[in-house]
Enzyme design. Structure first.
Site, PDB file in Angstrom:
ATOM      1  N   ARG A 156       0.826  -1.215   0.000  1.00  0.00           N
ATOM      2  CA  ARG A 156       0.000   0.000   0.000  1.00  0.00           C
ATOM      3  C   ARG A 156       0.857   1.260   0.000  1.00  0.00           C
ATOM      4  NH1 ARG A 156      -3.334  -3.437   4.035  1.00  0.00           N
ATOM      5  NH2 ARG A 156      -1.242  -3.565   4.834  1.00  0.00           N
ATOM      6  N   ILE A 157       1.866   1.304   0.890  1.00  0.00           N
ATOM      7  CA  ILE A 157       2.656   2.528   1.025  1.00  0.00           C
ATOM      8  C   ILE A 157       3.553   2.727  -0.199  1.00  0.00           C
ATOM      9  CG2 ILE A 157       4.370   3.749   2.424  1.00  0.00           C
ATOM     10  CD1 ILE A 157       3.229   2.184   4.875  1.00  0.00           C
ATOM     11  N   ARG A 177       7.751  -9.667  -4.152  1.00  0.00           N
ATOM     12  CA  ARG A 177       7.385 -11.044  -4.459  1.00  0.00           C
ATOM     13  C   ARG A 177       6.394 -11.154  -5.603  1.00  0.00           C
ATOM     14  NH1 ARG A 177       6.670 -13.580   1.405  1.00  0.00           N
ATOM     15  NH2 ARG A 177       5.591 -11.601   1.541  1.00  0.00           N
ATOM     16  N   ARG A 237      11.484  -0.066   8.101  1.00  0.00           N
ATOM     17  CA  ARG A 237      12.047  -0.474   9.386  1.00  0.00           C
ATOM     18  C   ARG A 237      13.561  -0.409   9.297  1.00  0.00           C
ATOM     19  NH1 ARG A 237       7.897   0.506  11.250  1.00  0.00           N
ATOM     20  NH2 ARG A 237       6.459  -0.804  12.443  1.00  0.00           N
ATOM     21  N   GLU A 266      17.236   1.471  16.813  1.00  0.00           N
ATOM     22  CA  GLU A 266      16.410   2.530  17.392  1.00  0.00           C
ATOM     23  C   GLU A 266      16.239   2.389  18.903  1.00  0.00           C
ATOM     24  OE1 GLU A 266      13.565   3.071  13.950  1.00  0.00           O
ATOM     25  OE2 GLU A 266      12.274   3.506  15.650  1.00  0.00           O
ATOM     26  N   HIS A 284      11.491   8.699  13.365  1.00  0.00           N
ATOM     27  CA  HIS A 284      10.416   7.717  13.130  1.00  0.00           C
ATOM     28  C   HIS A 284       9.028   8.360  13.260  1.00  0.00           C
ATOM     29  CE1 HIS A 284       9.421   3.120  13.288  1.00  0.00           C
ATOM     30  NE2 HIS A 284       8.527   3.803  12.591  1.00  0.00           N
TER      31      HIS A 284
HETATM   32  C1  GLV Z   1       5.110   2.779  11.782  1.00  0.00           C
HETATM   33  O1  GLV Z   1       6.291   2.649  11.645  1.00  0.00           O
HETATM   34  C2  GLV Z   1       4.154   1.731  11.646  1.00  0.00           C
HETATM   35  O2  GLV Z   1       4.498   0.570  11.383  1.00  0.00           O
HETATM   36  O3  GLV Z   1       2.977   2.065  11.827  1.00  0.00           O
HETATM   37  C1  GLV Z   2       1.602  -1.204   4.509  1.00  0.00           C
HETATM   38  O1  GLV Z   2       0.575  -0.617   4.757  1.00  0.00           O
HETATM   39  C2  GLV Z   2       2.011  -1.561   3.166  1.00  0.00           C
HETATM   40  O2  GLV Z   2       1.391  -2.457   2.609  1.00  0.00           O
HETATM   41  O3  GLV Z   2       2.921  -0.920   2.648  1.00  0.00           O
END
Ligand code: GLV
Ligand code: GLV
Length: 319
Positions: A156-157, A177, A237, A266, A284
Site C-alpha cells: 500500500r505505502i 514477491r 524499518r 532505534e 520515526h
Molecule cells: C510505523 O512505523 C508503523 O508501522 O505504523
Molecule cells: C503497509 O501498509 C504496506 O502495505 O505498505
C-alpha cells in the site's frame, strides 16, 4: 469488568471508545516498560493490550498474561510481536493498516525532496548567517523530475509513493514477491529484480516489512550496485538496512545521499551519521500527523472492542 492496558499515551479518540464500552483502561506513563512489567502479577487480569512498535512482545510477556485475548499494535508493522506464539495461545494480533498509508507516503516524499534539494543543509546555512547573495554554485542538489524511482516492496505505502511520483514524471521500477498489474497500469511501473532496481534507480525507497528475509536487504554488497548519484530513502524499518554499511557509503560518497526515518538500533543512531550532511534524519514519524494518529488510535480500539465483544478482530495479522 474488562481491562485494557495501553503501554503509553496515544490520542484520546480511541481511549474514549474503550471507556464508552465500560472497560477499565490503564495507560502506562512515560517510564512504563512492558519488558519490566511482564514479571508483575498485574498483567494477569488484562484482557486486551494496545502496544507500540517500540514494545517488544515476546513469549515471556505473552506467558504472563493468561487472560489476554488481543494484542492490538498501534502501527502497521508488527515485527515487535511474536505473532506465531500469540496465535498458539489463541491471542489475536492486529495492526492499523491503510489509515497511515498517505501520511507515510507524504513523509517519504518529504525525505526525497529534502535530501535531493539539500533543504536541511540550506536551512542550517541560513541560520548560520552564511548567505551572502546568489551564487552560481551554491548548494547544488539533484533533479527529481524525470528520474527513476525504485520501490522495494510495492504494498500500500510503496504504491502510494509511486502514485505521487507520477506528478514528477518519474519512471517507476519495483521489486518484490508478486506482480501488481493494476499498479503497473496505473503508474507505468515495471517489475524488475532487486539487482536491476538497485543498478538503475536514482531514488531507492524501502517499503517492505521487516522479516528474516528483508533484514539487511540493503547491505554492503547491494549498496555497491547503486549509482554514485543515487539516494536511498527508508521509512520502513531500520534493520532492513545495514546501518554501518550505509554510513560508510555515505561517508565515502559511494552514493549521494539518504533520507532516514528509521534506524537499525532505534533509538540509537550510528554516531557517524550525525556528522554527515548528505543524510536527513527524522525520528520515526512516518505516520505522525494529528489526523492519522487519531485514526490509528480509533482503529486499535475498534480491534479491541471487536474481539472483546464478538470474539473476532477487524485487522488480524496472525492466523
Ligand atoms: C510505523 O512505523 C508503523 O508501522 O505504523
Ligand atoms: C503497509 O501498509 C504496506 O502495505 O505498505
Amino acid at each position: 469488568m474488562k481491562t485494557v492496558l495501553i503501554t503509553k499515551q496515544i490520542p484520546q479518540a480511541g481511549i474514549d471508545l474503550l471507556s464508552e464500552k465500560g472497560y477499565q483502561v490503564i495507560v502506562g506513563d512515560e517510564d512504563f516498560s512492558l519488558a519490566e512489567t511482564s514479571s508483575i502479577s498485574g498483567l494477569k487480569n488484562i484482557d486486551a493490550l494496545i502496544t507500540l512498535l517500540s514494545d517488544p512482545v515476546d513469549k515471556k510477556m505473552i506467558d504472563s498474561t493468561p487472560n489476554l485475548k488481543i494484542i492490538a499494535n498501534y502501527a502497521v508493522g508488527y515485527n515487535n510481536i511474536d505473532i506465531d506464539y500469540a496465535a498458539s495461545k489463541g491471542i489475536f494480533v492486529t495492526n492499523t493498516p491503510d489509515v497511515l498509508t498517505n501520511a507515510t507516503a507524504d513523509l517519504t516524499w518529504a525525505l526525497i525532496l529534502a535530501v535531493s534539494k539539500r533543504i536541511v543543509e540550506s536551512d542550517q546555512f541560513m541560520r548560520n548567517r552564511l548567505f551572502t547573495g546568489w551564487q552560481p554554485m551554491l548548494m547544488l542538489g539533484g533533479d527529481v523530475t524525470g528520474k527513476t524511482l525504485g520501490i522495494i516492496g510495492a504494498g500500500r505505502i510503496g504504491q502510494a509513493v509511486a502514485r505521487r511520483a507520477k506528478g514528477f514524471e518519474m519512471n517507476i521500477l519495483y521489486s518484490g514477491r508478486s506482480r501488481k498489474e493494476k499498479f503497473e497500469k496505473e503508474t507505468g511501473a515495471k517489475k524488475v529484480t532487486l539487482e536491476e532496481l538497485l543498478k538503475q534507480s536514482d531514488f531507492i525507497s524501502l517499503h517492505c516489512p521487516l522479516t528474516p528475509e528483508t533484514r539487511h536487504l540493503i547491505n554492503r554488497n547491494n549498496i555497491s550496485l547503486m549509482k554514485k548519484s543515487a539516494y536511498l530513502i527508508n521509512t520502513s524499518r531500520g534493520p532492513v538496512v545495514e546501518e554501518e554499511a550505509l554510513t560508510m557509503a555515505l561517508k565515502e560518497k559511494n552514493i549521494t545521499g539518504a533520507g532516514l526515518d528509521v534506524y537499525e538500533f532505534e533509538p540509537e543512531v550510528n554516531e557517524e551519521l550525525y556528522k554527515l550532511n548528505n543524510v536527513v534524519l527524522l525520528p520515526h514519524v512516518g505516520s505522525g500527523t494529528h489526523e492519522t494518529r487519531a485514526e490509528m488510535s480509533r482503529i486499535a480500539a475498534r480491534n479491541v472492542i471487536s474481539v472483546l465483544e464478538t470474539g473476532q478482530p477487524l485487522h488480524q495479522v496472525n492466523r
